[in-house]
Design a protein around this motif. Structure first.
Motif: not given
Length: 658
Positions: A189, A226, A228, A403
């Motif tokens: 990420q 996460f 998104g 996410d």
């Protein structure tokens, strides 16, 4: 950041906080005014837990260096997700994605199925995907469904996911793919950074504390999750997650269906259709078969074998019932033949009986079709998922925050995540208060859905550090309830003269003030000069949004009321100041100001104590400072590119790896 200094401050805050809150519970509550004393001490306890979770997060801040070179031959699909964003905005991101240096394939994932966008993609040589026809009339699962659909239609070993407004740097893959040399890494990420945010950030969009020390701290616990967009994922990990999730959901459905069987059989026995001995015998056979299936499920039998055997046993019982009925018919036919009487034209003759038994033992002609409750249960006992467009859904669909739920499940399977603290995509933040509130509400609703459906604290496959990191995100969504108490308490004293504590003694101050000072110092040190004040303001000022998120998410989980998926608008909304959107906060501000006026009168009349009045007026001033952010937000008319006070480009250039 000096890790030792941070840890010392964390311990200091916890010691001072426990010292204060324990004293509040054991000594200071004004039990005569329990209706305000208890909510206030509960709110303070909530805040202590919140600070403790933050301290635990930054305890293991991990500042990574460069990723290293990408794995040889790494194939990548770049997904640009869109629903109804302006075509020129989507195309700009897609063209930037196409220009990424590392070899890859760019795809526009258009959940709006717009012919104009498809034509633009074809014109520029960009792949275009939308939902296939077999998804019509079935749950769409918003962005998670869009990505799941694309996963089944592409082949890249790694995926780069971008929102429609997140324009990637050409080096994004070169800078991040190297982390996947570790075969256990499933997610990388990177931060979100917005180019249309002025220096004072009136809507609190940048969130530098989250896209920095908080994510770095979670990275230290292998819990960076996460967000998104602006993230890379390993396809193998997602497909394993989808298979695992499918098995778990099917097992849950089968378990629940078998648990409902007893009640369904009781209802069926009371129905008029069960009056005959043949149907009663059929119900006995079904009860025996389902009881055996429950035992096999508890023993760990494979689901496919278990459900197939159950359905086969039930179909055999149904065929036996039909065969017995037809045997009686066959005897009647024989009797008619002996008497040489004409048979009805529609009569089934003996040589057709076997085929007739087969036909009537299955489908709507079966005697099971007349027994509604049993039929529904048996249809549920299946390893198929006819209600879904695809049985294997790698990205989690239990929440509109797909996410967070997806990364939590990946960590539960033993995969690792990496937070790469370098701005490698530039996006667009909301440019008006209404859009910002829509975005914050959706995120908070999804987070609460995760809590209610898959409570992080109860996920046995997660380590305790990971459980607490995910729970910290959920915990922050409950701040709205604490904020109401913090706004109400000074009003209660100034207007009614009721203190929630026994007395404002020196002990109160020497316990409370050091805790607050150490708390603010911790934020200052962790942020390394980046102000956390805007985030603190919005955590309290948006209390109606947080409360609404909790209540609507609870209704969606407990009562099946759909939330829908509110897409964050990318265009600025026209109109005057959005006062109506902050009406509850404006009412609170008016009550606070009025309370100061009433408290001043009561002080002059000798009804309120001077020290109590001074403390609560200071409290009101703090509350008004917190809420004042919404005045600027409601009047905000959007980003002005040539604003000399703005330093977004310079700040973006200076955003480097931590």
């Amino acid at each position: 950041m000096n890790r030792l200094l941070v840890r010392v401050l964390v311990l200091l805050v916890l010691v001072l906080g426990v010292n204060y809150v324990a004293w509040r519970w054991l000594v200071s509550p004004n039990w005569d005014a329990w209706w305000i004393a208890v909510p206030l001490v509960l709110a303070e306890t909530y805040s202590l837990v919140d600070v403790a979770l933050f301290g635990l997060t930054v305890w293991r801040v991990r500042r990574r260096g460069p990723a290293g070179p990408p794995p040889p031959g790494a194939s990548v699909d770049v997904f640009v997700t869109t629903y109804d964003e302006p075509l020129d905005l989507v195309l700009r991101t897609a063209l930037a994605a196409r220009a990424i240096r590392h070899p890859h394939t760019t795809w526009i994932l258009d959940d709006g199925a717009r012919p104009g966008l498809e034509a633009l993609a074809a014109e520029h040589g960009i792949g275009y995907l939308t939902r296939t026809e077999d998804r019509d009339g079935r749950p769409r699962h918003a962005e998670a469904g869009n990505l799941n659909n694309a996963l089944m239609l592409t082949q890249g070993e790694f995926l780069l996911v971008l929102d429609a407004d997140q324009v990637p740097d050409p080096a994004i893959l070169d800078r991040t793919l190297g982390w996947f040399d570790d075969r256990e890494v499933a997610l990388v990420q990177t931060p979100r950074w917005f180019v249309n945010v002025p220096a004072d950030d009136p809507l609190g969009s940048q969130a530098p504390l989250f896209h920095g020390p908080i994510q770095q701290g979670r990275d230290g616990w292998n819990a960076a999750f996460f967000c998104g967009s602006n993230a890379l994922l390993r396809r193998e990990a997602l497909m394993q997650l989808g298979s695992d999730g499918c098995v778990r959901e099917v097992e849950r459905d089968v378990r629940q269906a078998l648990a409902r069987t007893r009640a369904a059989l009781r209802r069926a026995r009371r129905s008029p259709e069960a009056a005959g001995p043949a149907v009663a015998a059929l119900l006995d056979a079904i009860e025996s078969a389902t009881a055996r299936a429950r035992e096999e499920l508890r023993a760990g039998a494979p689901l496919g074998e278990l459900t197939s055997r159950l359905r086969r046993d039930v179909e055999t019982a149904a065929r036996r019932t039909v065969a017995e009925d037809f045997s009686a018919i066959e005897a009647d036919l024989a009797e008619l033949a002996a008497l040489e009487l004409p048979a009805p034209e529609a009569m089934v003759w003996p040589d057709e009986l076997e085929a007739a038994v087969d036909r009537m033992s299955r489908g709507d002609l079966s005697p099971l079709a007349a027994i509604g409750p049993v039929r529904e249960v048996l249809e549920a006992v299946s390893v198929d998922r006819p209600g879904e467009a695809q049985p294997v859904m790698p990205l989690a669909t239990i929440s509109v925050a797909e996410d967070m739920a997806t990364s939590m499940r990946l960590h539960g399977l033993g995969w690792r995540s990496v937070y790469h603290h370098e701005v490698l995509a530039h996006g667009l933040a909301p440019e008006d208060l209404g859009t910002m509130l829509t975005q914050r509400l959706r995120r908070a609703q999804g987070t609460v859905q995760v809590l209610l459906r898959e409570n992080p604290l109860l996920q046995r496959r997660l380590r305790w550090g990971q459980r607490l990191m995910y729970f910290a995100t959920v915990w922050s969504c409950l701040s709205g309830f604490a904020a109401v108490v913090y706004f109400a308490a000074p009003v209660v004293y100034l207007v009614l003269g009721v203190l929630p504590v026994t007395a404002l003694s020196p002990e109160f101050f020497w316990r409370f003030l050091p805790f607050m000072a150490a708390n603010q110092l911790l934020f200052l040190v962790v942020g390394r000069g980046v102000s956390a004040w805007r985030g603190q303001q919005y955590s309290l000022a948006l209390f109606p949004t947080w409360i609404r998120a909790c209540t609507t998410a609870a209704r969606s989980v407990w009562f099946g009321r759909p939330l829908g998926f509110a897409v964050t608008p990318k265009a600025r909304r026209d109109g005057g100041p959005a006062w109506r959107l902050v009406r509850p906060q404006l009412v609170v501000m008016a009550l606070l100001v009025a309370a100061v006026a009433v408290g001043s009168v009561r002080l002059v009349l000798g009804l309120n104590e001077p020290l109590g009045t001074l403390v609560n007026v200071a409290w009101v001033v703090f509350d008004l400072l917190v809420l004042s952010v919404l005045v600027r937000a409601a009047r905000y008319r959007g980003f002005v590119a040539d604003d000399p006070a703005d330093g977004s480009d310079e700040r973006s250039r200076n955003a480097v790896r931590g």
